[in-house]
Design a protein around this motif. Structure first.
Motif, PDB file in Angstrom:
ATOM      1  N   HIS A 177      17.194  57.607 -35.911  1.00 45.53           N
ATOM      2  CA  HIS A 177      16.517  58.860 -36.272  1.00 45.53           C
ATOM      3  C   HIS A 177      17.360  59.626 -37.272  1.00 45.53           C
ATOM      4  O   HIS A 177      18.434  60.114 -36.943  1.00 45.53           O
ATOM      5  N   ALA A 201      10.188  55.669 -40.969  1.00 42.80           N
ATOM      6  CA  ALA A 201       9.353  55.158 -39.885  1.00 42.80           C
ATOM      7  C   ALA A 201       8.135  56.084 -39.781  1.00 42.80           C
ATOM      8  O   ALA A 201       8.291  57.289 -39.596  1.00 42.80           O
ATOM      9  N   GLU A 203       4.727  56.969 -37.773  1.00 42.11           N
ATOM     10  CA  GLU A 203       4.238  56.698 -36.427  1.00 42.11           C
ATOM     11  C   GLU A 203       3.265  57.750 -35.900  1.00 42.11           C
ATOM     12  O   GLU A 203       3.634  58.643 -35.147  1.00 42.11           O
TER      13      GLU A 203
HETATM   14 MG    MG Z   1      10.341  55.928 -34.475  1.00 42.08          MG
END
Ligand code: MG
Ligand code: MG
Length: 270
Positions: A177, A201, A203
């Protein structure tokens, strides 16, 4: 903190991590069965990541106990693998990550075990397609908020779904992260410019009802307040040095799904 910019060599290592994540999720997809415990899926993922030369970035993350998150039905994300048995018709959301040589991959899929409810299947299809549209909107030169805008526009066009607001995508690289946080809604044209060397990322997390959620007493599992079913799809993509995107956690690099959205993927990472 600045957004981490990767070299092509670094992205190639991220591709190895991403591919291992993608392959692990495909193995999990084919392994999900009615009557199975969620910690059995966790064991399958752990063995596959080890076999592929990776380590888990989830296990031990802020004390998380598991290699993957397994979330059922009204659980949207962050479910802890345990002795819970998967029942016929359950939505099973699987979130998986891996590290290879210090570089991270992160991806998620939702599947239905056994008998498929058509409204649940549509929820999954809408969530997955919104993820691809978000990635397509996050091309080189785009502003970061274009991603969430594309996700929200698509989800809203498909029906009355709730988009979780407290959770979103993220930068990824030498940590799972990193900056920036990527929200799944909002106006286009804001935030940092997306440039080659970035990896994100994407999502979306959506429900058939409210966007409002709470965390169970286990301190992890995120459930919808109205108990409506949820879905979660995630891929890690990057912008390669040639300015084209490549989906690091997709087996085919995102070629097929992005082609359907008229986006060409980079051939530098194949
Ligand atoms: Mg993620
Ligand atoms: Mg994830």
């Amino acid at each position: 903190m600045a957004i981490q910019i990767k070299t092509l060599e670094e992205l190639k290592v991220m591709r190895r991590a991403g591919l291992l994540v993608g392959q692990t999720l495909e193995l999990l997809r084919s392994s999900v069965k009615v009557g199975m415990r969620t910690d059995a899926l966790d064991a399958i993922a752990a063995a596959n990541i080890k076999r592929g030369g990776g380590t888990s970035n989830f296990n031990g993350y802020h004390g998380f106990k598991g290699t993957i998150c397994v979330s059922l039905n009204d659980e949207i994300v962050h479910g802890i693998p345990r002795d819970r048995v998967i029942e016929d018709g359950d939505i099973v959301s699987l979130d998986c990550g891996a590290i290879i040589d210090g570089w991270h991959g992160d991806a998620a899929i939702s599947v239905i075990a056994g008998t498929v409810d058509l409204a649940d299947q549509k929820l999954l299809d809408v969530c997955e397609e919104s993820m691809w549209r978000g990635i397509a909107a996050g091309a080189s030169g785009a502003r970061l908020s274009n991603i969430g805008h594309a996700i929200e526009q698509y989800v809203k066009s498909q029906g009355k779904y709730g988009i979780l607001q407290e959770y979103g995508g993220h930068g990824i690289g030498t940590e799972m992260h990193m900056e920036p946080h990527v929200i799944n809604f909002g106006k286009a044209g804001f935030g940092p410019e997306i440039v080659p060397g970035m990896a994100l990322a994407i999502e979306p997390m959506i429900t058939r009802g409210t966007h409002k959620t709470h965390v169970l007493e286990d301190d992890w599992t995120v459930v919808s307040n109205d108990k409506s079913h949820g879905a979660h799809f995630e891929n890690t993509y990057c912008i390669a040095p040639d300015g084209k995107p490549f989906v690091l956690t997709a087996i085919d690099g995102g070629l097929e799904r992005l082609k359907s959205l008229r986006i060409e993927v980079s051939d530098l990472l194949i």
